[in-house]
Design an enzyme around this catalytic site. Structure first.
Site, PDB file in Angstrom:
ATOM      1  N   SER A 296     -15.458 -19.256   1.913  1.00 21.25           N
ATOM      2  CA  SER A 296     -15.210 -17.847   2.695  1.00 21.25           C
ATOM      3  C   SER A 296     -14.689 -17.768   4.198  1.00 21.25           C
ATOM      4  O   SER A 296     -15.419 -18.865   5.061  1.00 21.25           O
ATOM      5  CB  SER A 296     -16.536 -16.509   3.095  1.00 21.25           C
ATOM      6  OG  SER A 296     -16.079 -15.666   3.477  1.00 21.25           O
TER       7      SER A 296
ATOM      8  N   LYS B 178      -8.352  -5.676   2.897  1.00 22.51           N
ATOM      9  CA  LYS B 178      -6.453  -4.509   1.999  1.00 22.51           C
ATOM     10  C   LYS B 178      -6.824  -3.683   2.089  1.00 22.51           C
ATOM     11  O   LYS B 178      -5.943  -2.419   1.774  1.00 22.51           O
ATOM     12  CB  LYS B 178      -5.170  -5.336   1.531  1.00 22.51           C
ATOM     13  CG  LYS B 178      -5.418  -5.078  -0.230  1.00 22.51           C
ATOM     14  CD  LYS B 178      -4.946  -5.780  -0.532  1.00 22.51           C
ATOM     15  CE  LYS B 178      -5.169  -5.796  -2.343  1.00 22.51           C
ATOM     16  NZ  LYS B 178      -3.597  -6.646  -2.847  1.00 22.51           N
TER      17      LYS B 178
ATOM     18  N   ILE C  83      -0.324 -13.558   6.950  1.00 19.75           N
ATOM     19  CA  ILE C  83       0.043 -12.420   6.246  1.00 19.75           C
ATOM     20  C   ILE C  83       0.065 -11.020   7.209  1.00 19.75           C
ATOM     21  O   ILE C  83      -1.203 -11.059   6.887  1.00 19.75           O
ATOM     22  CB  ILE C  83       0.446 -12.721   4.770  1.00 19.75           C
ATOM     23  CG1 ILE C  83       0.056 -14.171   4.550  1.00 19.75           C
ATOM     24  CG2 ILE C  83       0.344 -11.215   3.712  1.00 19.75           C
ATOM     25  CD1 ILE C  83       1.845 -14.512   3.874  1.00 19.75           C
ATOM     26  N   SER C  84       0.534 -10.301   7.020  1.00 19.66           N
ATOM     27  CA  SER C  84       0.735  -8.891   7.796  1.00 19.66           C
ATOM     28  C   SER C  84       0.937  -7.965   6.948  1.00 19.66           C
ATOM     29  O   SER C  84       1.211  -8.184   6.014  1.00 19.66           O
ATOM     30  CB  SER C  84       1.044  -9.308   9.292  1.00 19.66           C
ATOM     31  OG  SER C  84       0.260  -7.708  10.163  1.00 19.66           O
TER      32      SER C  84
ATOM     33  N   LYS D 229       0.927  -1.686   7.885  1.00 18.92           N
ATOM     34  CA  LYS D 229      -0.133  -1.277   8.625  1.00 18.92           C
ATOM     35  C   LYS D 229      -0.855  -1.271   9.442  1.00 18.92           C
ATOM     36  O   LYS D 229      -1.768  -0.313  10.391  1.00 18.92           O
ATOM     37  CB  LYS D 229      -1.500  -0.586   7.607  1.00 18.92           C
ATOM     38  CG  LYS D 229      -0.956  -0.395   5.733  1.00 18.92           C
ATOM     39  CD  LYS D 229      -2.215  -0.199   5.593  1.00 18.92           C
ATOM     40  CE  LYS D 229      -1.620   0.506   3.477  1.00 18.92           C
ATOM     41  NZ  LYS D 229      -0.521   0.318   2.816  1.00 18.92           N
TER      42      LYS D 229
ATOM     43  N   GLY E 187       3.274  -4.374  -7.775  1.00 16.17           N
ATOM     44  CA  GLY E 187       1.830  -5.399  -9.038  1.00 16.17           C
ATOM     45  C   GLY E 187       0.877  -5.645  -8.283  1.00 16.17           C
ATOM     46  O   GLY E 187       0.056  -6.626  -9.267  1.00 16.17           O
ATOM     47  N   SER E 188       1.294  -5.987  -6.819  1.00 16.49           N
ATOM     48  CA  SER E 188      -0.185  -6.442  -6.319  1.00 16.49           C
ATOM     49  C   SER E 188      -2.287  -5.968  -6.826  1.00 16.49           C
ATOM     50  O   SER E 188      -1.658  -4.419  -7.400  1.00 16.49           O
ATOM     51  CB  SER E 188      -0.428  -6.881  -4.972  1.00 16.49           C
ATOM     52  OG  SER E 188      -0.479  -4.910  -4.212  1.00 16.49           O
TER      53      SER E 188
ATOM     54  N   THR F 256      -1.372  11.134  -3.691  1.00 14.43           N
ATOM     55  CA  THR F 256      -2.240  12.227  -3.074  1.00 14.43           C
ATOM     56  C   THR F 256      -1.198  12.691  -1.870  1.00 14.43           C
ATOM     57  O   THR F 256      -1.836  13.699  -1.746  1.00 14.43           O
ATOM     58  CB  THR F 256      -2.519  10.705  -2.085  1.00 14.43           C
ATOM     59  OG1 THR F 256      -1.497  10.150  -1.970  1.00 14.43           O
ATOM     60  CG2 THR F 256      -3.228   9.457  -2.849  1.00 14.43           C
TER      61      THR F 256
ATOM     62  N   GLU G 171      -5.310   7.355   6.086  1.00 12.92           N
ATOM     63  CA  GLU G 171      -3.786   7.037   5.239  1.00 12.92           C
ATOM     64  C   GLU G 171      -2.707   7.478   6.119  1.00 12.92           C
ATOM     65  O   GLU G 171      -3.240   9.158   6.249  1.00 12.92           O
ATOM     66  CB  GLU G 171      -4.252   7.841   3.694  1.00 12.92           C
ATOM     67  CG  GLU G 171      -2.846   7.813   2.722  1.00 12.92           C
ATOM     68  CD  GLU G 171      -2.885   7.974   1.520  1.00 12.92           C
ATOM     69  OE1 GLU G 171      -2.468   7.039   0.217  1.00 12.92           O
ATOM     70  OE2 GLU G 171      -3.507   8.581   0.992  1.00 12.92           O
TER      71      GLU G 171
END
Length: 586
Positions: A313, A339, A377-378, A381, A421-422, A443, A514
């Site tokens: 971790s 995420k 990796i950002s 959001k 596809g993630s 949504t 969201e």
């Protein structure tokens, strides 16, 4: 009578000549390989070879027979007529066999799916050749379309070219088409997207031939390369090719990927492995994902790839430091993160522990143990965040920028939107819902997102990581935003169903935190171009690194006290652009 002689006068010489005639044909045909051909696959060249072999046979027969048979001489015209008859009989018998076989195959193809082929060029011609030779083809090609007006109304391999791509919906209805095959491997992405959008208006199953370079490289039959159309094809985005500079950055280096078993992390590992690192270190807390990418890379590269996989971790600073001390990576890609927006709203302290302080632990270890480059990796959001996950990723960017002010390690962040596809993304969810018979859940009817394929995103991450000088936030060109509703409708169509008739779409309302749309750049960061047209740079924000890290220490205490309410307020205080919206009505 011939020249005053009766037929009886020629009986013996005719008998001997017939025997010798057959021998000449058998020998010459054998030497010229006429018995080695499979005539069910015969092309025009085979018939040409047959004629040549017959001419040679007749020539040999006439010359030799004139020397052997002295009296009486059989007229040369008899030899020529015999040769013409023998050649015609051979040609027609073999041609009849091929025609019979094609008719039988045509009857079998009537049971196959009725197919319309888009494109009437070399690829379509080759494909039609292969289909004629394949006895168990699952496609019955009914017609073709092509945007070249000179081809419309003509035939290709006996298949009519009935119109252009704009006529596809009409032809599908008129010809009862079940499958549409896009057979233009050289088609540019913009036109491919346009054509597939036309096709998606039908209920047909959509197939496509891959890029022409892949076809040439594989050397396999075209029919074996046909695949289903994927939603990614509808994005219309060209493939990214890594520059030599990026390859040189990875080659013969020790590279560490945290979160290496995830969607982005595993693709990073795949593309890094192709560049020939001295050692690839994969770090992930989820053993199943780590094991999967380990086995995949072992199968592909075997002993050619030096690889180490560690379960750890990023929250555990002691373990992170131990890994850096042992492997001494020179390049670090930090992809480990929580995420999922709604889950992080319910557990904000876990988002801060993992995202913020996991990043801090790995970044500090990279600096301590002399890593040359650290790439975070950002996400989009992080721009003007309205949710906890986005705020934590913004804090990660701030950590990278703060460390870049004082470190010899090059710290950069790469920001992009959603990847198709993630794990946990909308595409796998939609596929599961379609498999279950629906409905698909969206949504909000107006919600839009930027999308990129996983391989494309990772290639740009590697490119951006290579060009960074320290403190930059690289922003990837995500193209045009895509309405999630359009994505859902297209996926239903690609699956052979009619939206709202076969499979319904329901609107569930925006989830906690969201937004209807995502921003890729903050106003205060500006925008700078790079040599890569798909990568831009947001100028670093000035930070007081001394006070920033003091505030970060205070945030850590609140997070580990598991006080969610105080933690969200602390995030608001620490991230000026964070405007928390725990719930929005649709």
């Amino acid at each position: 009578m011939i020249s005053g002689r009766t037929f009886q006068d020629y009986t013996s010489v005719m008998t001997a000549s017939c025997f010798f005639f057959i021998c000449c044909y058998e020998i010459v045909y054998g030497l010229m390989g006429m018995y080695d051909s499979l005539w069910r696959y015969a092309e025009i060249v085979e018939f040409f070879r047959l004629v040549c072999a017959s001419v040679v046979s007749v020539g040999v027969f006439i010359v030799v027979s004139q020397l052997i048979f002295t009296e009486p001489h059989v007229p040369v015209s008899v030899y020529l007529l015999s040769a013409l008859f023998a050649t015609s009989l051979t040609l027609y018998s073999r041609l009849t066999y091929r025609m019979y076989r094609n008719v039988k195959l045509g009857q079998k193809r009537k049971k196959a799916r009725r197919t319309l082929v888009i494109g009437a060029g070399d690829a379509a011609s080759t494909l039609l050749h292969e289909k004629l030779k394949t006895p168990n083809s699952d496609m019955n090609i009914i017609c073709c379309v092509d945007d070249d007006p000179k081809k419309v109304g003509r035939n290709i391999m006996g298949v009519a070219i009935l119109g252009t791509t704009n006529d596809i919906p009409e032809l599908v209805a008129r010809c009862e088409i079940e499958t549409i095959l896009l057979a233009i491997p050289t088609l540019d992405e913009e036109n491919k997207k346009r054509i597939l959008q036309i096709c998606s208006k039908t209920k047909c199953n959509l197939l496509i031939l891959p890029d022409i370079v892949k076809i040439i490289a594989d050397g396999e039959p075209l029919a074996s390369r046909i695949r289903d159309v994927r939603v990614e094809d509808l994005l219309g985005r060209p493939e990214i090719v890594l520059s030599d500079f990026t390859t040189d950055l990875i080659t013969d280096q020790v590279v560490m990927v945290t979160g290496g078993g995830g969607s982005i992390g595993s693709e990073l590992c795949r593309q890094i492995a192709e560049c020939g690192p001295r050692l690839l270190v994969i770090v992930d807390i989820y053993e199943n994902n780590a094991y999967a990418i380990q086995q995949e890379l072992r199968r592909r590269y075997g002993d050619r790839l030096n690889m180490e996989v560690r379960i750890s971790s990023v929250r555990d600073s002691h373990k992170v430091n131990a890994l850096f001390s042992k492997f001494r990576p020179s390049i670090v890609f930090h992809a480990a993160a929580h995420k999922h927006v709604p889950l992080m709203e319910d557990s904000p302290e876990e988002a801060v522990k993992n995202n913020v302080f996991g990043t801090y632990n790995v970044a500090c270890a990279a600096e301590k143990y002399g890593a040359k480059r650290f790439v975070l990796i950002s996400t989009d959001k992080a721009v003007n965040p309205t949710n906890v996950m986005g705020a934590t990723k913004r804090l990660c960017e701030m950590i990278v920028q703060a460390l870049a002010q004082k470190s010899s390690t090059t710290f950069v962040a790469v920001r992009f939107g959603n990847v198709l596809g993630s794990n946990g993304s909308v595409l796998p969810l939609f596929k599961e819902q379609i498999a279950a018979g629906g409905p698909l859940t969206v949504t909000h009817p107006d919600i839009v997102r930027y999308f990129m394929t996983i391989p494309e995103a990772v290639r740009l991450v590697l490119e951006a990581g290579a060009m960074g000088r320290g403190g930059e936030i690289f922003v990837l060109d995500m193209g045009k935003p895509v309405k999630i509703l359009d994505l859902a409708e297209n996926l239903i169509k690609l699956s052979g169903f009619i939206p709202y008739t076969d499979i319904d779409i329901k609107f569930t309302g925006l989830r906690p935190g969201e937004k209807l749309y995502e921003e890729l750049l903050m106003d205060e960061e500006g925008l700078q171009k790079t040599d890569n047209q798909k990568i831009f740079i947001g100028a670093p924000i000035d930070l007081n690194k001394d006070t920033f890290f003091d505030h970060l220490a205070a945030l850590k205490q609140i997070a580990y006290s598991n006080n969610s309410a105080n933690l969200v307020q602390a995030l608001i205080d620490l991230v000026p652009t964070f405007h928390h919206k725990p719930w929005q009505e649709s």
